[in-house]
Design an enzyme around this catalytic site. Structure first.
Site, short mmCIF file in Angstrom:
data_model
loop_
_atom_site.label_atom_id
_atom_site.label_comp_id
_atom_site.label_asym_id
_atom_site.label_seq_id
_atom_site.Cartn_x
_atom_site.Cartn_y
_atom_site.Cartn_z
N GLU A 220 83.32 110.35 109.70
CA GLU A 220 84.67 109.85 109.39
C GLU A 220 85.63 110.88 109.94
O GLU A 220 85.87 111.90 109.33
CB GLU A 220 84.80 109.68 107.87
CG GLU A 220 85.92 108.75 107.48
CD GLU A 220 87.05 109.48 106.82
OE1 GLU A 220 88.09 109.65 107.50
OE2 GLU A 220 86.91 109.89 105.65
N CYS B 202 93.55 111.49 106.10
CA CYS B 202 93.04 110.82 107.31
C CYS B 202 93.78 109.52 107.52
O CYS B 202 93.90 109.04 108.64
CB CYS B 202 91.57 110.48 107.16
SG CYS B 202 90.57 111.89 106.96
C1 UN1 Z 1 90.70 110.94 103.67
O1 UN1 Z 1 91.86 111.23 103.95
O2 UN1 Z 1 89.73 111.52 104.23
O3 UN1 Z 1 92.60 105.84 101.54
C2 UN1 Z 1 90.33 110.00 102.60
C3 UN1 Z 1 93.01 106.94 101.15
C4 UN1 Z 1 92.15 107.69 100.17
C5 UN1 Z 1 91.05 108.40 100.87
C6 UN1 Z 1 91.47 109.21 102.05
N1 UN1 Z 1 91.60 106.75 99.23
O4 UN1 Z 1 94.07 107.42 101.51
#
Ligand code: UN1
Length: 549
Positions: free
Chosen positions: A277, A311
């Site tokens: 990821e 992310c």
């Molecule tokens: C991440 O930033 O690696 O969807 C995960 C989201 C969170 C998870 C982010 N539930 O922003």
């Protein structure tokens, strides 16, 4: 010190006390590596990790890290635990995860305090992260009674064709600083019900969050005799050591982080299964019919939440030209009034960046945007009314000129290239908008036709999360269709961040292709067996082959 740096330290120490960690030197005992040799040039120990807070840069203490020998030793112990855990009925494995979910509820506030201190998230977001851990535990408990395979009609009489899913083996989970607990939990809860030991290598920036969670897991293991101790390991080690180690007895490497890190892991993993990821460079289209009230909330949460360090953070905004100025002005007003500062202070919505490096790369990205003709609003460092020693910024809104699609750019280059077809690759037409800068920078540009906006949206190397804001059914369906967004997460009338755990999470292209958390992501943690059972008393061969002896 302008504000309450020492106060935030006192809070984290109090949270650790409630988790049963009374002395700071106990923190050293949580990395599970055993070293049976003295450090040497050949087998160096990694440098100690500093546990520090981005709120004010203060340091709690250092913790020791493993050498590559120490990590090998963990892999061996995980292998032993696997022998018994894989034969423990899945619902019993689920019972361990159910009890973990209860403990996480009990210590929700304390764990959130650790996240706030070590990552700088505001309490609401820190509590949300712990809630993600609780949710995935609940999900995994249910799953522990539903790990199912297919039966398939056999072409041979009195034969049964079936699939079974078996535990895979030790799973290495590498997590990033920005979700220092939840992403581990997505992996660990599923890996455990699927029958695998879990080795956790957290980010070097967030050892404390990992230690806090691991202290709870260890406590639970002590309470549950029937569960092998070796199903949960924490290994604190630096990047070099992690890369030196041959993770050969690990059966899955699940890693979250930058695309660069993903390439390194993919290279060293060889044929070991990976679940990656990686980078996101998430975009949103705001169509003419969009509800702008809703848009402003969705955009601001997506772009500045977690100080732009998710992310799933919104980084690129494509606004229909008929709504562009109105939306821009509303966003400028919202950005101007954002409460920024010490995340422990009530009302603050944007905490600090993780460190000075993040600040530098943010400033470099803004400079690059300017040199491409972008107009940068805000993005400057804030030093008054915030704790000294932290990197606080006003999130940036950057108006970018309308861009060419890469294929048009290359097409134009080829048209004008000299007769030998030579293309000057130093002018590839790439933009800072194509890169993921882990900071709160929202690039904003206008569009006229939706198809063109979708093409521009997809014209980057990452493919994690995306959104369209529209009240036009056809536009929404187009965006969700095969000709629409090319991301793993495609949203309508909500932002790019804040996904629920029930769906599969991950994305395409350089985001790595992995899917974690909900839906059928559990299949990553198991190996599939196809079995043919012949109960006919004869031996008919598939494909009608005759082979008489
Ligand atoms: C991440 O930033 O690696 O969807 C995960 C989201 C969170 C998870 C982010 N539930 O922003």
């Amino acid at each position: 010190m302008s504000q309450n740096g020492s106060n935030s330290k006192a809070r984290v120490v109090a949270a650790l006390m409630r988790l049963g960690i009374r002395e700071l030197n106990e923190l050293n005992g949580f990395s599970d590596h055993h070293e049976d040799h003295e450090p040497s040039e050949l087998m160096p120990h990694g440098a100690p990790l500093a546990i520090r807070s981005p709120i004010d840069g203060s340091k709690l203490c250092d913790v020791g890290t493993a050498s590559s020998m120490g990590t090998l030793n963990i892999m061996e112990r995980a292998g032993w635990a696997f022998d018994s855990w894989r034969m423990t009925p899945a619902p019993q494995r689920g019972e361990f995860v159910r009890r973990l979910g209860l403990k996480l509820r009990e210590f929700k506030t304390e764990l959130a305090e650790l996240i706030t201190w070590e990552v700088g998230k505001i309490p609401q977001e820190a509590l949300g992260e712990v809630q993600e851990m609780i949710d995935i535990c609940d999900f995994a408990v249910g799953l522990s009674r539903q790990l199912h395979g297919l039966t398939i009609a056999s072409e041979r009489a009195r034969h049964r064709l079936m699939e079974q899913w078996h535990p895979l083996g030790p799973v290495l989970v590498i997590t990033a600083f920005n979700f220092p607990m939840a992403v581990w939990a997505w992996n660990a809860a599923l890996a455990w019900v699927c029958g695998n030991p879990v080795i956790w290598k957290p980010s070097e920036k967030t050892p404390l969050c990992a230690i806090g969670v691991h202290s709870i897991v260890k406590g639970l293991l002590r309470e549950m005799d029937s569960v092998p101790e070796g199903i949960a390991f924490l290994v604190l080690c630096d990047r070099e050591v992690a890369h030196q180690v041959s993770w050969s007895s690990v059966k899955l490497i699940s890693a979250t982080g930058s695309t660069r890190m993903g390439y390194e892991i993919a290279q060293s993993a060889g044929l070991t299964r990976t679940l990656l990821e990686l980078g996101g460079n998430n975009g949103m289209i705001v169509a003419p019919s969009a509800d702008l009230e809703l848009a402003v909330r969705a955009i601001v949460f997506g772009a500045v939440g977690t100080c732009g360090q998710r992310c799933t953070t919104l980084r690129r905004l494509f606004v229909h030209e008929s709504r562009y100025l109105e939306l821009r002005d509303r966003l400028l007003a919202a950005y101007r009034n954002l409460p920024i500062g010490d995340p422990t202070k009530p009302g603050v919505l944007v905490g600090p960046l993780i460190d000075g490096q993040a600040f530098d790369s943010m400033q470099r990205a803004l400079e690059a945007a300017r040199s491409e003709g972008g107009t940068v609003h805000f993005g400057e460092r804030i030093t008054t009314g915030v704790p000294a020693g932290g990197y606080y910024v006003r999130p940036a809104l950057v108006e970018m000129p309308v861009r060419l699609l890469k294929e048009d750019y290359y097409g134009a280059l080829i048209d004008f290239a000299p007769g030998d077809g030579y293309v000057d690759t130093s002018k590839m037409g790439d933009s800072i908008m194509d890169e993921e800068t882990f900071a709160p920078i929202l690039h904003m540009t206008r569009y006229q036709e939706l198809e063109r906006a979708i093409a521009l949206h997809n014209d980057v190397s990452q493919g994690l999360s995306s959104a369209i804001l529209t009240n036009d059914l056809r536009e929404a369906e187009l965006f969700c269709s095969a000709a629409g967004s090319d991301c793993g997460l495609v949203n309508v009338n909500c932002g790019t961040s804040g996904a629920e755990i029930g769906g599969a999470f991950g994305g395409e292209k350089e985001t790595g292709g992995g899917r974690e958390s909900g839906s059928d992501a559990w299949k990553n943690y198991m190996r599939r067996v196809t079995s043919t059972i012949n109960w006919s008393g004869e031996l008919p061969l598939a494909q009608g082959i005759q082979f008489e002896l």
